[in-house]
Design a protein around this motif. Structure first.
Motif, mmCIF file in Angstrom:
data_model
loop_
_atom_site.group_PDB
_atom_site.id
_atom_site.type_symbol
_atom_site.label_atom_id
_atom_site.label_comp_id
_atom_site.label_asym_id
_atom_site.label_seq_id
_atom_site.Cartn_x
_atom_site.Cartn_y
_atom_site.Cartn_z
ATOM 1 N N GLU A 57 21.235 -31.519 -13.298
ATOM 2 C CA GLU A 57 20.600 -30.395 -13.995
ATOM 3 C C GLU A 57 19.328 -29.974 -13.272
ATOM 4 O O GLU A 57 18.878 -30.644 -12.342
ATOM 5 C CB GLU A 57 20.291 -30.803 -15.440
ATOM 6 N N GLY B 150 29.609 -26.440 -18.080
ATOM 7 C CA GLY B 150 29.632 -25.559 -16.932
ATOM 8 C C GLY B 150 30.641 -24.438 -16.994
ATOM 9 O O GLY B 150 31.460 -24.372 -17.902
ATOM 10 N N LEU C 136 24.994 -28.316 -9.126
ATOM 11 C CA LEU C 136 24.000 -27.919 -10.126
ATOM 12 C C LEU C 136 24.733 -27.373 -11.349
ATOM 13 O O LEU C 136 25.600 -26.518 -11.230
ATOM 14 C CB LEU C 136 23.085 -26.845 -9.530
ATOM 15 N N ASN C 137 24.373 -27.888 -12.528
ATOM 16 C CA ASN C 137 25.092 -27.473 -13.735
ATOM 17 C C ASN C 137 24.162 -27.524 -14.947
ATOM 18 O O ASN C 137 23.049 -28.019 -14.866
ATOM 19 C CB ASN C 137 26.326 -28.367 -13.944
ATOM 20 N N VAL C 138 24.652 -27.008 -16.069
ATOM 21 C CA VAL C 138 23.847 -26.941 -17.298
ATOM 22 C C VAL C 138 23.923 -28.229 -18.116
ATOM 23 O O VAL C 138 23.373 -28.311 -19.213
ATOM 24 C CB VAL C 138 24.255 -25.750 -18.182
ATOM 25 N N GLY C 139 24.611 -29.223 -17.627
ATOM 26 C CA GLY C 139 24.706 -30.500 -18.307
ATOM 27 C C GLY C 139 25.352 -31.477 -17.345
ATOM 28 O O GLY C 139 25.852 -31.079 -16.281
#
Lengths: 326, 326
Positions: free
Chosen positions: B204, B180, B171-174
């Motif tokens: 995401e 990240g 799970l990441n911001v992009g």
């Protein structure tokens, strides 16, 4: 020039706002021939209040912020920010690449004294109204001091938007003192000592949507994931509801009747898409509209800019920060 | 003895499961007189398959894990875990204090070789089915190695639950490589090098609910906030929908017709509440039922325990970990 639909969405939204707000003056920054062509499609456009500022370059939605900073001195984004810096515009509204907009904003406008990093804030709908959530992705690694600065900025912004003594909370995995990671626990002790901030303690993910606080503070990693997963969940609920309402004759009838209600609900539930996010902590006003936002959402981003101009948010923040941070 | 409703909910759920699964044997651990009284209210109870193990102490829902570890040698939670350790039970199911259950599980059962910290995993509904999300709050500060271990454990658990070559994502911001924080980027490079893991890259928050991956890995801080905010949002949507359907005669009629559909949807959307979460990485099976879970959800936690027993999940994990971690 940015966003998934570019000026094809931004120009009509701008014309609609010009018509709605008689005191509004807009400068469209980007490739002049295209902008002229799109403006020509509008009716009764008041060209006295609508200027075009040509900028030859465009920053792509996937371009790296560093690249955008170094490589493109004549990008529409950068030129628009320079208009704000030079006092030729009071605010910049963009639907472009978020990372590039943040990097260019910091570079061109600079942060307010006492602020290490600007934060991105938006209004998220709750059971009782809205809560202001920050940071939303500008800062993936945050210290306790950063979280503290976000809390101060969020409180001042919420006040400017009309909330009296906004309740400020830190987003955490529990509400007891012992819960959380080091940064959050340290930020809590900083906020407990701060005067002039109505700090109410920790709030959990479900508390946020129950409306337990007016301002909810977290690092950009957590905020980004919370916001995008909420959008994803709302979209999934709509999709599933659509499926349910297609199963059988009765369901289809119910669906047909329920549709207008559900649409209203859904519109209210895609927070960033509909409200626009504000960059706080800069020496100037910058509003980020969602990349996939339609004309209506871009209008609400312009309205947000107008509100921040009326309240002179950067100046107000500056005044409060001097008391709280320095 | 734990959970918001304690044995008043757990005993009826246990009796219902006993009736549904003829091969199931249950031991209820807690205050014997109360348990006997509640069992006596049931009909046709097969007492050959239902034992009571008295335990005099109860761990409160707000008690600190350290306190639970040191202060209460005869708590129902600890006695239940000791039954698993001593081979008198194959799995422990609890609706009690999560932190205490995790601390006691680690102390009594120990982790598998190669695992620093157990993780909590649950199935979250997506547009396409379910995804297994971990960690959900056991570990608020995680290194890249921890995230890597969670990914391995999540993949093996998903396989055991019937998913062929589960797609594992961080799970990441992009979704781009540069996005990240440090831990996530490092975990990505560890996973890219791992053989036998179907690592597909970053996902995401919205991708999770779109069903972009079968196993989604994050630290416990992010996972806890994602899960609780999703529950909060689902609850808010229900509440708002209820309000919409009360406004006016037509809306009320639509509401009356739509209600059964909406209930079905809501039930599917409160993930932890309905599925129970599993602790992975221990030398034994421990299932955490939601504290405010009703009898039906406690039954689904028992069913999850049965599934993990059938698949001999700890042993299976142990085998895979030897290849992947040591």
């Amino acid at each position: 020039m940015g966003g998934d639909f570019g000026p094809h969405c931004i120009v009509p939204a701008s014309l609609a706002c010009l018509a709605s707000f008689p005191s509004l003056h807009l400068t469209l920054v980007g490739q002049a021939p295209l902008l002229e062509e799109l403006i020509a499609r509008g009716r009764d456009v008041d060209r006295v209040r609508l200027r075009i500022q040509h900028a030859g370059e465009v920053i792509g939605m996937d371009e790296r912020p560093a690249q955008a900073l170094r490589g493109k001195p004549d990008s529409s984004m950068r030129v628009a920010l320079e208009l704000v810096r030079n006092g030729q515009a009071r605010a910049c509204v963009s639907a472009g690449n978020t990372g590039a907009l943040m990097a260019l904003s910091r570079y061109v406008l600079k942060t307010l004294p006492g602020i290490d990093r600007p934060a991105m804030v938006t209004a998220v709908p709750t059971e009782k109204g809205h809560c202001h959530l920050l940071d939303l992705g500008a800062n993936v690694d945050c210290s306790a001091e950063h979280l503290y600065q976000f809390a101060v900025m969020g409180a001042v912004a919420a006040e400017a938007l009309g909330i009296d003594r906004p309740r400020v909370a830190l987003l955490n995995v529990g509400t007891e003192d012992v819960k959380g990671n080091q940064q959050v626990k340290l930020a809590a002790s900083l906020l407990q000592q701060a005067s002039g901030i109505n700090y109410i303690g920790y709030v959990e993910g479900d508390g946020l949507f129950r409306g337990a606080a007016d301002v909810v503070v977290c690092d950009g990693f957590v905020g980004n994931i919370l916001l995008k997963s909420s959008e994803g969940l709302a979209a999934m609920i709509s999709a599933r509801m659509g499926e349910l309402f297609r199963q059988g004759v009765v369901a289809r009838m119910v669906g047909a009747l329920a549709l207008p209600f559900l649409r209203r609900l859904q519109a209210d539930l895609a927070p960033a898409r509909y409200n626009g996010a504000s960059f706080l902590g800069l020496q100037g006003i910058v509003i980020k509209s969602h990349g996939s936002a339609g004309a209506e959402s871009f209008q609400s981003a312009i309205r947000r800019a107008l509100k921040e101009i009326e309240e002179d948010l950067p100046e107000r923040l500056h005044g409060r920060l001097e008391h709280l941070l320095l």
